[in-house]
Design an enzyme around this catalytic site. Structure first.
Site: not given
Length: 318
Positions: A84, A87-88, A90, A113, A155, A202
């Site tokens: 998942c 936006p990148g 991680k 996205r 995530d 989160c």
């Protein structure tokens, strides 16, 4: 950093400051996360003007959001999936931990996205990462191209209750999210060479965190829970004091609490292949960084104890 008036405080000053009390454009190295620079909150430090950010050499990210990649800690040369990804941030962190070596597949099903993800990975120089425009749940884990996948980071979408002023609170929607999160984890566990999987949100809701972990453990027996980031002080919630499994889940999982931990509300769990339990350790370079930070925290604690003793002595003499 000096180009924009930011000052990186030295070790002595950092011990005095601890994790708090940055002023103006002062910044410091974090005491837990390797290679993390702590700036003032958004709007106070003007980090958007820092040339290293503009050039993609620094990734702006919450401290807690660095935890998933660190908990997974894929070694250089590994084949890794970020299921998942957009936006990148991680994904970029994973690529850095892999030292640009290996293969990192970053999945994103939404077209807009996905384009943002491709742009982010290019800007950050994540040379081992490849953006994949696909729904991770529809990927066939038994396909030959995924036969050597050993690490997965998930995530997924969540209620955002750890960071949003308007989180998802509808009970039916929360149940749907928890069901999706569980399906994603169990799907990832079907990759034949998988050794480690990190799940994060989160969210501060037990339903999306410890309850999902419990459901996954109950649904399969190939993977077990292993303590994530054992150096972090805040662990998971105990769903029931009378249930040993709940206590084990709480000990193994990580939570962050806002504002006490000076980051967003967050949750991390680490699953490992039962046959590899206790064997998968971070790379030597990452272990060295963790050890340096551990020594720095010990020095800071000693300094703080000495300061407290001196204050007590002064008060006693007064």
């Amino acid at each position: 950093l000096a180009e924009t008036g930011h000052v990186l405080v030295d070790g002595h000053m950092q011990r005095r400051l601890g994790q708090r009390h940055l002023h103006g454009r002062a910044c410091k190295l974090d005491m837990h996360v390797p290679d993390l620079i702590v700036f003032q909150p958004k709007g106070k430090s003007d980090i958007s003007r820092v040339p290293m950010v503009v050039r993609g050499e620094l990734v702006v990210q919450q401290k807690a959001s660095c935890f998933p990649a660190l908990a997974l800690a894929p070694p250089p040369g590994a084949t890794v999936i970020d299921g998942c990804s957009a936006p990148g941030q991680k994904t970029s962190h994973l690529a850095a931990l892999m030292e640009g070596q290996g293969r990192l597949l970053a999945f994103e099903q939404d077209e807009r996205r996905f384009m943002l993800l491709k742009q982010m990975l290019k800007q950050k120089g994540a040379v081992c990462a490849e953006a994949v425009h696909a729904n991770f749940l529809k990927v066939d884990p038994t396909a030959a191209e995924y036969c050597d996948v050993t690490h997965v980071l998930l995530d997924p979408s969540c209620s955002s209750s750890g960071m949003s002023l308007n989180p998802i609170t509808d009970p039916d929607a929360l149940h749907e999210l928890a069901d999706l999160q569980q399906r994603l984890i169990l799907h990832a566990m079907r990759f034949p060479s998988l050794e480690a999987l990190v799940y994060s949100t989160c969210s501060v809701n037990d339903m999306e965190n410890e309850c999902v972990v419990e459901a996954v453990l109950s649904a399969q027996s190939k993977f077990v829970l292993e303590p994530a980031l054992p150096w972090w002080h805040r662990r998971g919630h105990v769903l029931s004091d009378l249930n040993p499994l709940h206590q084990h889940i709480a000990r193994c999982c990580v939570r962050c609490k806002y504002p006490e931990d000076e980051t967003i509300g967050f949750f991390v769990a680490r699953f490992v292949l039962k046959a590899r339990e206790g064997e998968l350790t971070p790379s030597a370079s990452l272990e060295e960084k963790f050890e340096r930070l551990r020594r720095a925290r010990v020095q800071q604690e000693r300094w703080q104890r000495r300061q407290a003793q001196m204050r007590t002595q002064v008060q006693a003499e007064a």
